[in-house]
Design an enzyme around this catalytic site. Structure first.
Site, short mmCIF file in Angstrom:
data_model
loop_
_atom_site.label_atom_id
_atom_site.label_comp_id
_atom_site.label_asym_id
_atom_site.label_seq_id
_atom_site.Cartn_x
_atom_site.Cartn_y
_atom_site.Cartn_z
N GLY A 329 12.16 -11.57 -10.02
CA GLY A 329 12.90 -10.30 -9.96
C GLY A 329 13.76 -10.01 -11.16
O GLY A 329 14.50 -9.03 -11.17
N GLY A 331 12.62 -9.14 -14.01
CA GLY A 331 12.00 -8.11 -14.83
C GLY A 331 10.97 -8.61 -15.81
O GLY A 331 10.72 -7.99 -16.84
N LYS A 332 10.32 -9.74 -15.50
CA LYS A 332 9.31 -10.26 -16.42
C LYS A 332 8.10 -9.34 -16.47
O LYS A 332 7.62 -8.99 -17.54
CB LYS A 332 8.90 -11.68 -15.99
N GLU A 549 39.30 -14.45 8.46
CA GLU A 549 39.15 -13.73 7.19
C GLU A 549 40.51 -13.38 6.60
O GLU A 549 40.71 -13.43 5.39
CB GLU A 549 38.31 -12.47 7.38
N ASP A 624 32.81 -23.11 4.89
CA ASP A 624 33.98 -23.19 4.02
C ASP A 624 34.26 -24.63 3.63
O ASP A 624 34.56 -24.95 2.48
CB ASP A 624 35.21 -22.63 4.73
P1 ADP Z 1 9.52 -10.50 -12.07
O1 ADP Z 1 8.18 -10.21 -12.64
O2 ADP Z 1 10.44 -11.18 -13.03
O3 ADP Z 1 9.52 -11.17 -10.75
P2 ADP Z 1 9.64 -7.67 -11.91
O4 ADP Z 1 9.37 -7.30 -13.30
O5 ADP Z 1 8.52 -7.55 -10.95
O6 ADP Z 1 10.26 -9.11 -11.81
O7 ADP Z 1 10.88 -6.81 -11.42
C1 ADP Z 1 10.92 -6.18 -10.17
C2 ADP Z 1 11.62 -4.85 -10.27
O8 ADP Z 1 13.01 -5.03 -10.54
C3 ADP Z 1 11.12 -3.97 -11.37
O9 ADP Z 1 10.03 -3.21 -10.95
C4 ADP Z 1 12.33 -3.09 -11.69
O10 ADP Z 1 12.36 -1.99 -10.81
C5 ADP Z 1 13.49 -3.99 -11.36
N1 ADP Z 1 14.05 -4.58 -12.58
C6 ADP Z 1 14.09 -5.89 -12.89
N2 ADP Z 1 14.69 -6.08 -14.06
C7 ADP Z 1 15.02 -4.88 -14.54
C8 ADP Z 1 15.65 -4.41 -15.75
N3 ADP Z 1 16.07 -5.25 -16.69
N4 ADP Z 1 15.82 -3.08 -15.91
C9 ADP Z 1 15.41 -2.22 -14.96
N5 ADP Z 1 14.80 -2.60 -13.82
C10 ADP Z 1 14.61 -3.90 -13.60
ZN ZN Z 2 35.42 -18.61 6.03
#
Ligand code: ADP
Ligand code: ZN
Length: 780
Positions: A329, A331-332, A549, A624
């Site tokens: 996630g 953004g690779k 809390e 905690d």
């Molecule tokens: P990975 O391949 O690293 O698992 P993804 O490229 O599939 O991650 O990222 C998933 C989504 O998260 C993307 O489609 C985008 O919408 C969002 N995202 C992740 N990194 C960025 C970034 N740097 N800028 C904008 N959107 C991002």
């Molecule tokens: Zn607590």
């Protein structure tokens, strides 16, 4: 009309031949179907008996109702003019899908229809509605029931005349604080409101209304447990049949795959769906926010893809492979697509986990096929997602699977070595486990460049939020930096999800635009899961959570060097009952000793508050304690923050306790040191426990006030907590804050309007003043 239509276009797929195995498959499927039919027919009586059960239940015709732990109901049906008969129905599936179902049954079973409340059919619905509107009655539950004749009436052995086709409405209601159960039938004349009107008004008023469609089929009651003998038979031969069917199915699918004319011999041909090819990804660097370093690292690759010849002429060597390293996630995939988009070249992608499938030798030939296609389309990007699935160190696999993986990996390596660098194919790999990759993959000329993509920092998060916010309509006043601060540790994908959730929330509330409250709620959802307001929390539990809390919050506010408290809530989310959130001013990688010590105290705040107020502690403090202990251990064993133990690292290297993983000491630590470590951890924990205890004893009044405020408002902001600590009145403080917020919002709206006006005024002369550099600048 000319008749020279071309023959079927030869796209590699001949007319589908009917494979020989077809007959066998049909036979097996038929057998399985037949067995299911036998089984389900023994069940069909049960199917309709649940309908009859519901009907009797809703009409108060059941007595001696019991529901056992296996989810079987037994009761007596009492129908006038007929002898009572016992019934038994399995209701387990319904209980599993709704936690309130069992209670509802028991409640209804205890009810008898009250015919004295609305005795006149002509006026019943009218009276009922006006009672509801004038609040003479309070409806607790309502049921809209439709009883219908079954479609096939071949089994017409209906024995009870009690059930008739038609619809009716029943309701549990309170009148003069007495419970009544009434049934309304459709009014004979159209001057009274219809049942549908009554139902929709009840729904509008927030009354839970269930609707049931009940079939009047067989009312023969029987336990719906399927016949055990049949189950036995199916249990014995069913799996075998299934396995056979599946194997047959796969073989069939293989034979039908593109190029199927080759029959079984075409196993290795890459299936069209295995990898995807996008001629234009339409993703640019504008869509990728907050990874400037990574972007600049891949910039030369884009140059190269745009003009491969230029680089080759000068003899420069360009990397063939770039490995993007980062957790899921981050953004690779997005970056890889952006490279292709910026360079305007096609994008092939395939996931490593897809290779690890089925028959030996398939993966390797798919790789060859993929690269053949890529060569034809070069310059292009080939993206190998999850490359660790095939690229693990060789010779470490187990069982049959690893042979396949090894062959696939070898094929990738051969292909990588095989293409000339001026061909213009760039391989982009993605993984979050670079450490498990086979070293051969990382050798020069292969994936010789690694680009690490971290989770974004505060600036990056804000930029990513902005990128995704372009797609939604934001309110005039939205404070993105605050959201960015409050999402430490979120990946790009999670941030995208925050914006998306916020837009959904705003739409659900019929708002014009997405505002701050939606974004905050969305962030909490992404972090902790949905709010569970509906979870019936006992009053006492709620009180415990509120004090717990409040204890965290007070200790956090009174301890020096702690991040300011952002909000405190007793709304339960996911698995937690409440939360106290602090907001770091900036992303925090420096953990000063004082701050860490304070954090341990904050961890104990919740538990101590419980102890002070209730004289006992709940199990809710477990997490905690774990956190506090871990912190103390890290301080002693990793950070050298205990003088007695000294600045020596005692933990094993492969884990990072800050990530919440298990804490492990490295081997070879002497018994004496172990004891010393224990002692020091104990000392740190005890000291901080005592510190937190003193603070809370001193602030008992504030503790009560904040806990009470939490019980009343459920969520408090950090500012509100500080106001309480200062002794301000919370109601007044809230009002003042709201006024302030409204002013800020108005201000922002005004600014927006002015901007729009200014832009409009500039529009007409913008074209004319091309040579006026100043106008161009101010417009930018
Ligand atoms: P990975 O391949 O690293 O698992 P993804 O490229 O599939 O991650 O990222 C998933 C989504 O998260 C993307 O489609 C985008 O919408 C969002 N995202 C992740 N990194 C960025 C970034 N740097 N800028 C904008 N959107 C991002
Ligand atoms: Zn607590």
């Amino acid at each position: 009309m000319t008749n020279n239509q071309p023959k079927e276009q030869g796209d590699g797929q001949g007319p589908a031949r009917k494979p020989r195995g077809m007959g066998g498959v049909i036979l097996i499927l038929a057998l399985v179907m037949a067995l299911f039919l036998i089984l389900s027919s023994s069940n069909s009586g049960g199917q309709s008996s649940i309908h009859a059960f519901r009907s009797h239940l809703l009409n108060g015709r059941l007595s001696n109702f019991t529901l056992d732990a296996q989810g079987t109901v037994s009761a007596q049906v009492n129908v006038e003019g007929q002898p009572d008969r016992p019934i038994e129905v399995v209701v387990r599936p319904f209980l599993a899908s709704d936690p309130n179902e069992a209670a509802l049954y028991e409640r209804l079973a205890a009810m008898r229809l009250d015919t004295t409340l609305y005795p006149i059919p002509e006026e019943a619905t009218k009276r009922f509605l006006s009672d509801v509107r004038e609040q003479r009655i309070r409806v607790e539950n309502a049921f809209f029931v439709k009883e219908v004749e079954p479609v096939s009436t071949n089994n017409t052995t209906r024995q009870d005349g009690a059930r008739q086709p038609g619809s009716y409405l029943t309701a549990i209601l309170q009148r003069n604080s007495e419970l009544h159960y009434v049934r309304l039938d459709p009014p004979p004349s159209s001057s009274s409101p219809s049942l549908q009107q009554v139902t929709s008004e009840l729904v509008d008023r927030g009354v839970p209304v269930r609707s049931y469609l009940l079939s009047l089929g067989s009312s023969d009651f029987r336990v719906t447990e399927p016949n055990p003998a049949l189950i036995g038979i199916l249990g014995m031969i069913g799996p075998w049949l299934l396995v056979l069917a599946i194997v047959w199915f796969f073989i069939l699918r293989q034979m039908r795959s593109p190029g199927g004319s080759g029959g079984v011999l075409s196993f290795g041909r890459s299936r069209a769906a295995l990898y995807t090819k996008e001629n234009r990804t339409n993703v640019t660097f504008d869509d990728v926010a907050g990874m400037e370093e990574a972007k600049s690292e891949v910039r030369e690759i884009i140059e190269f893809l745009k003009n491969p010849g230029k680089f080759a002429r000068l003899g420069g060597s360009i990397p063939r492979g770039v490995l993007l390293v980062g957790s899921p996630g981050t953004g690779k995939t997005l970056l890889a697509k952006a490279i292709a988009g910026e360079a305007e070249v096609p994008f092939f992608s395939i996931s490593g986990s897809d290779f690890v499938e089925m028959f030996v030798g398939v993966g390797a030939s798919r790789v060859r096929d993929l690269f053949k296609q890529a060569r034809e389309a070069s310059p292009c990007i080939v993206f190998l997602d999850e490359i660790d699935a095939v690229g693990r160190k060789r010779g470490t696999g187990m069982g049959g699977g690893h042979d396949e993986r090894e062959q696939t990996l070898n094929a990738i390596l051969v292909e990588m070595d095989g293409f000339d660098s001026d061909k213009g194919i760039i391989l982009v790999g993605a993984t979050n486990r670079p450490d498990v990759l086979d070293p051969a993959l990382l050798r020069p000329g292969r994936f010789d460049r690694q680009v690490v993509i971290d989770r974004p920092d505060v600036k990056g998060r804000e930029a990513i939020l902005q990128v995704h916010a372009r797609k939604v309509k934001l309110a005039a006043y939205v404070d993105m930096p605050t959201i960015a601060k409050a999402t430490a540790g979120f990946s790009g994908a999670e941030l995208a999800a925050v914006i998306n959730e916020a837009a959904i929330l705003a739409a659900m509330k019929n708002k014009e635009s997405v505002d701050m409250s939606d974004l905050e709620e969305a962030r909490d959802r992404v972090r902790w899961g949905r709010e569970k307001r509906s979870r019936a929390i006992e009053e006492e539990d709620k009180k415990v959570t509120a004090y717990h809390e409040a204890g965290h919050a007070i200790v956090s506010m009174l301890t020096p060097d702690q991040d300011p408290v952002h909000k405190v809530t007793i709304v339960s989310r996911g698995r937690s009952l409440g939360a106290t959130m602090s907001l770091p001013e900036k992303d925090d990688y420096n953990h000063w000793q004082k701050k860490l010590l304070g954090r341990i105290a904050v961890c104990f705040g919740g538990r101590i508050a419980e102890q002070l107020v209730f004289g006992d502690v709940s199990a809710g403090a477990q997490n905690d304690i774990e956190q506090a202990t871990n912190l103390a251990r890290v301080m002693v064993c990793e950070l050298g923050m205990s003088e007695k133990v000294g600045p020596i690292k005692y933990t094993a290297d492969d884990e990072n306790p800050f990530l919440g993983k298990e804490f492990r000491l490295s081997g070879g630590v002497s018994q004496r040191t172990l004891e010393l470590i224990d002692e020091e951890v104990r000392r740190i924990v005890d000291e901080q426990y005592q510190a937190a205890m003193t603070m809370l004893q001193d602030q008992r009044l504030a503790l009560d006030t904040i806990a009470e405020a939490l019980l009343k408002y459920e969520t408090l902001s950090g500012d509100e907590c500080s106001a309480v600590l200062r002794g301000d009145d919370l109601g007044e403080f809230r009002a003042a804050q709201e006024r302030q917020r409204q002013t800020a919002e108005k201000e922002a709206q005004r600014a927006q309007r002015e901007q729009a006006k200014a832009a409009q005024e500039q529009q007409p002369n913008a074209a004319a003043s091309d040579e006026n550099p100043e106008a161009g600048l101010s417009g930018a």
